[in-house]
Write a protein that holds these residues in place. Structure first.
Motif, PDB file in Angstrom:
ATOM      1  N   GLU A 138       0.854  -1.186   0.000  1.00 32.73           N
ATOM      2  CA  GLU A 138       0.000   0.000   0.000  1.00 32.73           C
ATOM      3  C   GLU A 138       0.881   1.224   0.000  1.00 32.73           C
ATOM      4  OE1 GLU A 138      -3.956  -1.258   2.571  1.00 32.73           O
ATOM      5  OE2 GLU A 138      -2.352  -0.134   3.535  1.00 32.73           O
ATOM      6  N   ARG A 139       0.313   2.293  -0.517  1.00 35.76           N
ATOM      7  CA  ARG A 139       0.987   3.587  -0.391  1.00 35.76           C
ATOM      8  C   ARG A 139      -0.060   4.595   0.028  1.00 35.76           C
ATOM      9  NH1 ARG A 139       4.412   7.263  -4.721  1.00 35.76           N
ATOM     10  NH2 ARG A 139       5.468   8.475  -3.098  1.00 35.76           N
ATOM     11  N   THR A 140       0.090   5.101   1.225  1.00 36.01           N
ATOM     12  CA  THR A 140      -0.916   5.990   1.787  1.00 36.01           C
ATOM     13  C   THR A 140      -0.531   7.449   1.567  1.00 36.01           C
ATOM     14  OG1 THR A 140       0.206   5.815   3.916  1.00 36.01           O
ATOM     15  CG2 THR A 140      -1.648   4.337   3.528  1.00 36.01           C
ATOM     16  N   GLY A 141      -1.500   8.221   1.099  1.00 32.92           N
ATOM     17  CA  GLY A 141      -1.282   9.652   0.936  1.00 32.92           C
ATOM     18  C   GLY A 141      -0.200   9.997  -0.038  1.00 32.92           C
ATOM     19  N   GLY A 142       0.115   9.080  -0.916  1.00 32.48           N
ATOM     20  CA  GLY A 142       1.138   9.347  -1.910  1.00 32.48           C
ATOM     21  C   GLY A 142       2.532   9.437  -1.344  1.00 32.48           C
ATOM     22  N   SER A 143       2.719   8.944  -0.119  1.00 35.33           N
ATOM     23  CA  SER A 143       4.040   9.044   0.498  1.00 35.33           C
ATOM     24  C   SER A 143       4.488   7.687   1.017  1.00 35.33           C
ATOM     25  CB  SER A 143       4.013  10.093   1.605  1.00 35.33           C
ATOM     26  OG  SER A 143       5.290  10.219   2.196  1.00 35.33           O
ATOM     27  N   VAL A 144       4.275   7.427   2.296  1.00 33.31           N
ATOM     28  CA  VAL A 144       4.775   6.212   2.932  1.00 33.31           C
ATOM     29  C   VAL A 144       4.151   4.969   2.304  1.00 33.31           C
ATOM     30  CG1 VAL A 144       4.776   4.922   5.106  1.00 33.31           C
ATOM     31  CG2 VAL A 144       5.225   7.376   5.107  1.00 33.31           C
ATOM     32  N   SER A 145       4.979   3.922   2.172  1.00 35.32           N
ATOM     33  CA  SER A 145       4.494   2.653   1.640  1.00 35.32           C
ATOM     34  C   SER A 145       4.803   1.531   2.618  1.00 35.32           C
ATOM     35  CB  SER A 145       5.147   2.359   0.291  1.00 35.32           C
ATOM     36  OG  SER A 145       4.726   1.104  -0.211  1.00 35.32           O
ATOM     37  N   THR A 146       3.914   0.538   2.640  1.00 32.53           N
ATOM     38  CA  THR A 146       4.100  -0.652   3.453  1.00 32.53           C
ATOM     39  C   THR A 146       3.982  -1.877   2.564  1.00 32.53           C
ATOM     40  OG1 THR A 146       3.097   0.426   5.382  1.00 32.53           O
ATOM     41  CG2 THR A 146       3.265  -1.960   5.432  1.00 32.53           C
ATOM     42  N   LEU A 147       4.991  -2.736   2.644  1.00 35.97           N
ATOM     43  CA  LEU A 147       4.967  -4.020   1.945  1.00 35.97           C
ATOM     44  C   LEU A 147       4.639  -5.082   2.987  1.00 35.97           C
ATOM     45  CD1 LEU A 147       5.610  -5.709  -0.670  1.00 35.97           C
ATOM     46  CD2 LEU A 147       7.927  -5.928   0.228  1.00 35.97           C
ATOM     47  N   THR A 148       3.578  -5.836   2.725  1.00 39.40           N
ATOM     48  CA  THR A 148       3.147  -6.864   3.671  1.00 39.40           C
ATOM     49  C   THR A 148       3.328  -8.243   3.052  1.00 39.40           C
ATOM     50  OG1 THR A 148       1.497  -5.364   4.637  1.00 39.40           O
ATOM     51  CG2 THR A 148       1.215  -7.726   5.046  1.00 39.40           C
ATOM     52  N   ILE A 149       3.926  -9.131   3.813  1.00 38.61           N
ATOM     53  CA  ILE A 149       4.069 -10.518   3.393  1.00 38.61           C
ATOM     54  C   ILE A 149       3.308 -11.364   4.404  1.00 38.61           C
ATOM     55  CG2 ILE A 149       5.639 -12.354   2.708  1.00 38.61           C
ATOM     56  CD1 ILE A 149       7.870 -10.241   2.530  1.00 38.61           C
ATOM     57  N   GLN A 150       2.319 -12.072   3.940  1.00 34.31           N
ATOM     58  CA  GLN A 150       1.521 -12.926   4.826  1.00 34.31           C
ATOM     59  C   GLN A 150       2.063 -14.350   4.797  1.00 34.31           C
ATOM     60  OE1 GLN A 150      -2.312 -12.083   2.876  1.00 34.31           O
ATOM     61  NE2 GLN A 150      -2.975 -11.085   4.766  1.00 34.31           N
ATOM     62  N   ARG A 151       1.915 -15.023   5.929  1.00 31.23           N
ATOM     63  CA  ARG A 151       2.296 -16.444   6.023  1.00 31.23           C
ATOM     64  C   ARG A 151       3.686 -16.662   5.412  1.00 31.23           C
ATOM     65  NH1 ARG A 151      -2.395 -15.867   3.727  1.00 31.23           N
ATOM     66  NH2 ARG A 151      -1.751 -16.783   1.726  1.00 31.23           N
ATOM     67  N   THR A 152       4.664 -15.984   5.971  1.00 28.98           N
ATOM     68  CA  THR A 152       6.006 -16.008   5.383  1.00 28.98           C
ATOM     69  C   THR A 152       6.544 -17.420   5.221  1.00 28.98           C
ATOM     70  OG1 THR A 152       6.903 -15.630   7.594  1.00 28.98           O
ATOM     71  CG2 THR A 152       6.683 -13.704   6.162  1.00 28.98           C
ATOM     72  N   GLN A 153       7.323 -17.588   4.164  1.00 27.50           N
ATOM     73  CA  GLN A 153       8.005 -18.842   3.851  1.00 27.50           C
ATOM     74  C   GLN A 153       9.505 -18.582   3.853  1.00 27.50           C
ATOM     75  OE1 GLN A 153       6.116 -21.736   3.286  1.00 27.50           O
ATOM     76  NE2 GLN A 153       4.475 -20.382   3.977  1.00 27.50           N
ATOM     77  N   GLN A 154      10.285 -19.645   3.970  1.00 27.85           N
ATOM     78  CA  GLN A 154      11.737 -19.482   4.008  1.00 27.85           C
ATOM     79  C   GLN A 154      12.268 -18.850   2.729  1.00 27.85           C
ATOM     80  OE1 GLN A 154      13.247 -23.364   5.192  1.00 27.85           O
ATOM     81  NE2 GLN A 154      13.402 -22.669   7.322  1.00 27.85           N
ATOM     82  N   GLU A 155      11.634 -19.131   1.616  1.00 30.76           N
ATOM     83  CA  GLU A 155      12.103 -18.545   0.349  1.00 30.76           C
ATOM     84  C   GLU A 155      11.843 -17.045   0.251  1.00 30.76           C
ATOM     85  OE1 GLU A 155       9.868 -21.057   0.493  1.00 30.76           O
ATOM     86  OE2 GLU A 155       8.175 -20.691  -0.864  1.00 30.76           O
ATOM     87  N   ASP A 156      11.091 -16.503   1.225  1.00 30.03           N
ATOM     88  CA  ASP A 156      10.884 -15.056   1.240  1.00 30.03           C
ATOM     89  C   ASP A 156      12.093 -14.326   1.832  1.00 30.03           C
ATOM     90  OD1 ASP A 156       7.428 -15.505   2.329  1.00 30.03           O
ATOM     91  OD2 ASP A 156       8.307 -15.570   0.308  1.00 30.03           O
ATOM     92  N   SER A 157      13.016 -15.066   2.409  1.00 28.99           N
ATOM     93  CA  SER A 157      14.216 -14.452   2.995  1.00 28.99           C
ATOM     94  C   SER A 157      14.996 -13.734   1.901  1.00 28.99           C
ATOM     95  CB  SER A 157      15.105 -15.515   3.643  1.00 28.99           C
ATOM     96  OG  SER A 157      14.451 -16.136   4.722  1.00 28.99           O
ATOM     97  N   ALA A 158      15.231 -12.457   2.123  1.00 28.04           N
ATOM     98  CA  ALA A 158      15.891 -11.615   1.115  1.00 28.04           C
ATOM     99  C   ALA A 158      16.084 -10.225   1.715  1.00 28.04           C
ATOM    100  CB  ALA A 158      15.035 -11.505  -0.155  1.00 28.04           C
TER     101      ALA A 158
END
Lengths: 114, 113
Positions: free
Chosen positions: B68-88
């Motif tokens: 998401e990007r709120t107000g055209g500024s700050v952004s949040t990246l959300t990863i649900q139910r993380t897996q080991q391959e998400d490590s990066a």
């Protein structure tokens, strides 16, 4: 499907000599190319770019050459300095300067030794 | 001047948990990008926001990833139910009106155990 390729994962060069980092691409729609430098635990920082209408762009010790027919570009660093030791990423975009995203290569780790 | 700021700088989470990564772009930059770098890999594009336009989500690897990007500024990246391959390392970048070059933050190193 790697559209931007950096086939040399590492390069070692003596201080004062020339460093040449190579990059190949497959998408003929790419028309703007950039080099980024990355130190450990930091984000990539922009180094130099070139538009497809040129075949060379120079900025101090850094020169980028573009060979469109070969779909190849290279970054020359002369003279190399120990502070140049970092990972170098090549990037390309089909959108010219106004891009929606950059496609990056896998990087080349340059080590400059005294 | 202030560059792109990302938090946290490091995150260790257990497999199956959700994580949120935050990015504060450079003030005035309308374009915001998320990339990730897995071990030994290049920078993989994830998602791109430009002004009020619909985001380009073409790089998100699965529906567990959202941003998401709120107000055209700050952004949040959300990863649900993380897996080991998400490590990066997850890198955020911003640019003025979508023009190159992109300016990157220092990234968030995510480790899923």
């Amino acid at each position: 499907d790697q559209q931007v390729k950096q086939n040399s994962p590492s390069l070692s060069v003596q201080e004062g000599r020339i460093s040449i980092l190579n990059c190949d691409y497959t998408n003929s729609m790419f028309d703007y190319f950039l080099w980024y430098k990355k130190y450990p635990a930091e984000g990539p920082t922009f180094l130099i770019s070139i538009s497809s209408i040129k075949d060379k762009n120079e900025d101090g010790r850094f020169t980028v050459f573009l060979n469109k027919s070969a779909k190849h570009l290279s970054l020359h660093i002369v003279p190399s300095q120990p502070g140049d030791s970092a990972v170098y990423f090549c990037a390309a975009t089909p959108g010219g300067y106004n891009t929606d995203k950059l496609i990056f290569g896998t990087g080349t780790r340059l080590q400059v030794f005294p | 001047g202030a560059g792109v700021s990302q938090s946290p700088s490091n995150k260790v989470t257990e497999k199956g948990k959700d994580v949120e990564l935050r990015c504060d772009p450079i003030s005035g930059h309308t374009a915001l990008y998320w990339y990730r770098q897995s071990l030994g890999q290049g920078l993989e594009f994830l998602i791109y926001f430009q002004g009020n336009s619909a985001p380009d989500k073409s790089g998100l690897p699965s529906d567990r990833f959202s941003a998401e990007r709120t107000g055209g500024s700050v952004s949040t990246l959300t990863i649900q139910r993380t897996q080991q391959e998400d490590s990066a390392v997850y890198l955020c970048a911003s640019s003025l009106e979508g023009g190159a070059p992109l300016h990157f933050g220092n990234g968030t190193r995510l480790t899923v155990t």
